[in-house]
Design an enzyme around this catalytic site. Sequence first.
Site, PDB file in Angstrom:
ATOM      1  N   GLY A   1       0.740  -1.061   0.028  1.00 13.77           N
ATOM      2  CA  GLY A   1      -0.056   0.065   0.062  1.00 13.77           C
ATOM      3  C   GLY A   1       0.973   1.431  -0.137  1.00 13.77           C
ATOM      4  O   GLY A   1       0.766   1.993   0.832  1.00 13.77           O
TER       5      GLY A   1
ATOM      6  N   SER B   1       2.183   3.457  -3.466  1.00 16.77           N
ATOM      7  CA  SER B   1       2.155   4.400  -4.515  1.00 16.77           C
ATOM      8  C   SER B   1       0.580   4.714  -4.504  1.00 16.77           C
ATOM      9  O   SER B   1      -0.268   4.124  -4.124  1.00 16.77           O
ATOM     10  CB  SER B   1       2.085   3.597  -5.839  1.00 16.77           C
ATOM     11  OG  SER B   1       3.446   3.120  -5.945  1.00 16.77           O
TER      12      SER B   1
ATOM     13  N   SER C   1      -0.576  -4.551  -6.907  1.00 14.72           N
ATOM     14  CA  SER C   1      -0.750  -5.706  -7.219  1.00 14.72           C
ATOM     15  C   SER C   1      -1.427  -6.689  -6.439  1.00 14.72           C
ATOM     16  O   SER C   1      -1.176  -6.875  -4.844  1.00 14.72           O
ATOM     17  CB  SER C   1       0.759  -6.054  -7.310  1.00 14.72           C
ATOM     18  OG  SER C   1       1.311  -5.389  -8.145  1.00 14.72           O
TER      19      SER C   1
ATOM     20  N   GLU D   1      11.905  -5.474  -0.577  1.00 14.07           N
ATOM     21  CA  GLU D   1      11.195  -5.610  -1.781  1.00 14.07           C
ATOM     22  C   GLU D   1      11.965  -5.754  -2.959  1.00 14.07           C
ATOM     23  O   GLU D   1      11.942  -6.324  -4.056  1.00 14.07           O
ATOM     24  CB  GLU D   1      10.198  -4.600  -2.146  1.00 14.07           C
ATOM     25  CG  GLU D   1       9.435  -4.662  -3.321  1.00 14.07           C
ATOM     26  CD  GLU D   1       8.379  -3.379  -3.294  1.00 14.07           C
ATOM     27  OE1 GLU D   1       7.915  -2.752  -2.388  1.00 14.07           O
ATOM     28  OE2 GLU D   1       7.937  -2.929  -4.639  1.00 14.07           O
TER      29      GLU D   1
HETATM   30  C1  LIG Z   1       5.078  -4.330 -12.136  1.00 12.32           C
HETATM   31  C2  LIG Z   1       4.918  -3.491 -10.827  1.00 12.32           C
HETATM   32  C3  LIG Z   1       4.196  -3.590  -9.794  1.00 12.32           C
HETATM   33  C4  LIG Z   1       3.883  -2.733  -8.643  1.00 12.32           C
HETATM   34  N1  LIG Z   1       3.276  -2.736  -7.712  1.00 12.32           N
HETATM   35  C5  LIG Z   1       3.068  -2.106  -6.925  1.00 12.32           C
HETATM   36  C6  LIG Z   1       2.279  -2.506  -5.456  1.00 12.32           C
HETATM   37  O1  LIG Z   1       1.879  -3.534  -5.483  1.00 12.32           O
HETATM   38  N2  LIG Z   1       2.090  -1.373  -4.893  1.00 12.32           N
HETATM   39  C7  LIG Z   1       2.476  -0.170  -4.877  1.00 12.32           C
HETATM   40  O2  LIG Z   1       2.309   0.723  -3.930  1.00 12.32           O
HETATM   41  N3  LIG Z   1       3.231   0.329  -6.082  1.00 12.32           N
HETATM   42  C8  LIG Z   1       3.245  -0.751  -7.121  1.00 12.32           C
HETATM   43  N4  LIG Z   1       3.906  -0.345  -8.056  1.00 12.32           N
HETATM   44  C9  LIG Z   1       4.174   1.031  -8.338  1.00 12.32           C
HETATM   45  C10 LIG Z   1       5.692   1.663  -8.720  1.00 12.32           C
HETATM   46  O3  LIG Z   1       6.433   1.438  -7.211  1.00 12.32           O
HETATM   47  C11 LIG Z   1       5.594   2.749  -9.017  1.00 12.32           C
HETATM   48  O4  LIG Z   1       5.423   2.679 -10.419  1.00 12.32           O
HETATM   49  C12 LIG Z   1       6.782   3.687  -8.663  1.00 12.32           C
HETATM   50  O5  LIG Z   1       6.531   4.216  -7.335  1.00 12.32           O
HETATM   51  C13 LIG Z   1       6.835   4.726  -9.651  1.00 12.32           C
HETATM   52  O6  LIG Z   1       5.668   5.820  -9.546  1.00 12.32           O
HETATM   53  P1  LIG Z   1       5.124   6.239 -10.871  1.00 12.32           P
HETATM   54  O7  LIG Z   1       4.715   5.009 -11.865  1.00 12.32           O
HETATM   55  O8  LIG Z   1       4.167   7.108 -10.426  1.00 12.32           O
HETATM   56  O9  LIG Z   1       6.127   7.073 -11.769  1.00 12.32           O
HETATM   57  P2  LIG Z   1       6.588   8.696 -11.466  1.00 12.32           P
HETATM   58  O10 LIG Z   1       7.065   8.754 -10.256  1.00 12.32           O
HETATM   59  O11 LIG Z   1       5.599   9.271 -12.100  1.00 12.32           O
HETATM   60  O12 LIG Z   1       8.194   8.587 -12.653  1.00 12.32           O
HETATM   61  C14 LIG Z   1       8.119   8.454 -13.952  1.00 12.32           C
HETATM   62  C15 LIG Z   1       9.453   8.693 -14.278  1.00 12.32           C
HETATM   63  O13 LIG Z   1       9.928   9.858 -14.187  1.00 12.32           O
HETATM   64  C16 LIG Z   1      11.185   9.486 -13.291  1.00 12.32           C
HETATM   65  N5  LIG Z   1      11.193  10.494 -12.204  1.00 12.32           N
HETATM   66  C17 LIG Z   1      10.552  10.643 -11.365  1.00 12.32           C
HETATM   67  N6  LIG Z   1      10.996  11.650 -10.414  1.00 12.32           N
HETATM   68  C18 LIG Z   1      12.014  12.060 -10.995  1.00 12.32           C
HETATM   69  C19 LIG Z   1      12.991  13.141 -10.398  1.00 12.32           C
HETATM   70  N7  LIG Z   1      12.741  13.931  -9.411  1.00 12.32           N
HETATM   71  N8  LIG Z   1      14.179  13.255 -11.269  1.00 12.32           N
HETATM   72  C20 LIG Z   1      14.347  12.816 -12.263  1.00 12.32           C
HETATM   73  N9  LIG Z   1      13.356  11.660 -12.804  1.00 12.32           N
HETATM   74  C21 LIG Z   1      12.416  11.592 -12.112  1.00 12.32           C
HETATM   75  C22 LIG Z   1      11.073   8.105 -12.911  1.00 12.32           C
HETATM   76  O14 LIG Z   1      12.523   7.660 -12.880  1.00 12.32           O
HETATM   77  C23 LIG Z   1      10.369   7.682 -14.031  1.00 12.32           C
HETATM   78  O15 LIG Z   1      11.084   7.106 -14.992  1.00 12.32           O
HETATM   79  C24 LIG Z   1       4.101  -1.143  -9.234  1.00 12.32           C
HETATM   80  C25 LIG Z   1       4.954  -0.904 -10.288  1.00 12.32           C
HETATM   81  C26 LIG Z   1       5.228  -1.892 -11.173  1.00 12.32           C
HETATM   82  C27 LIG Z   1       5.966  -1.343 -12.438  1.00 12.32           C
END
Ligand SMILES: Cc1cc2nc3c(=O)[nH]c(=O)nc-3n(C[C@H](O)[C@H](O)[C@H](O)COP(=O)(O)OP(=O)(O)OC[C@H]3O[C@@H](n4cnc5c(N)ncnc54)[C@H](O)[C@@H]3O)c2cc1C
Length: 287
Positions: free
Chosen positions: A136, A138, A170, A255
Amino acid sequence: MRPVPERLVPEQSGDPHDTDTLRAEVREFIAEQRAAGKIKPTVDSWLSGWDEDFSKAMAARGWLGMTVPSEYGGHGLSFAERFAVTEELLAAGAPVSAHWIADRQIVPSLLKYGTEHQRQTYLPRIARGECYFGIGMSEPDSGSDLASVRTKATKNADGWTVEGTKVWTSGAHRADAFICLARTEPVDAKNRHAGLSQFIVDLRSPGVEIRPIISMGGGHHFNEVHLNEVHVGDDMVFGEIGNGWAQVTSELGFERSGPERFLSTFPLLAEAAGQAGQGGVPRDAYL
Ligand SMILES: Cc1cc2nc3c(=O)[nH]c(=O)nc-3n(C[C@H](O)[C@H](O)[C@H](O)COP(=O)(O)OP(=O)(O)OC[C@H]3O[C@@H](n4cnc5c(N)ncnc54)[C@H](O)[C@@H]3O)c2cc1C
């Protein structure tokens, strides 16, 4: 070539062959399960291969809760032994996702921060393959910058009221609970990591609404979890109020340190290599 600084490479401890017998037992189990049609090798099986019977079969072999002390229903084994088992299962594309999160990060987090009541409630059931967890963390506008979570927990007479939305959760539609990161104090611009806390939330609680997110491939393991004034008892505060950042980064350490990141696609590689050995892979083999 520049020498690698010593401290970047942890020293080898133990003999890598210590786990040879265990690996052979896991391979035998995998072969049996395959022969019985219980394993259809797949990529990302730690996310998409939800099979509670398979988890229970693993528990019967003593391969869940391996690192849990025996007083909590576990097997008191080492992380290296657990690692060997997880490597073998991932490489085989076995359906391990039901127990994956509980066994990988909830077990060590409970041992590190959980109360005696929380350990007794969850660890024996996790080790028996009867209790499954989600993550819990993101939120819709809070991913990489996890400190910006907006889910809020407010103290009430006999516990806490949790309000907010989690995303990419997930397995939430099948899991029993997750550990939810929430704000318990307003953001302090000078110390954004302060004022965060964690709560064990029963995903069947009143006010929890789980909506599926279907991936481009048509699969469903992601969800949105809406927490609408969800009540969490004081006994399910996880760790200390205000210590959420230290705790959640510790949970992330468990994790993100496993072999799933590089073994997720191994079943595909093995299949391709196998077919190549027999004269090549048809172009449409994986469409
Ligand atoms: C297969 C999978 C399973 C998952 N399961 C879970 C789950 O069960 N529970 C859960 O809580 N989450 C889960 N997640 C979520 C995952 O942890 C998030 O995708 C992660 O926190 C990234 O957040 P976002 O996707 O919003 O990307 P964003 O934070 O929007 O980032 C997008 C891009 O911008 C880049 N970026 C972000 N900030 C900066 C910065 N300050 N400077 C430079 N670059 C930056 C990042 O590196 C990335 O490339 C899962 C993700 C995946 C792919």
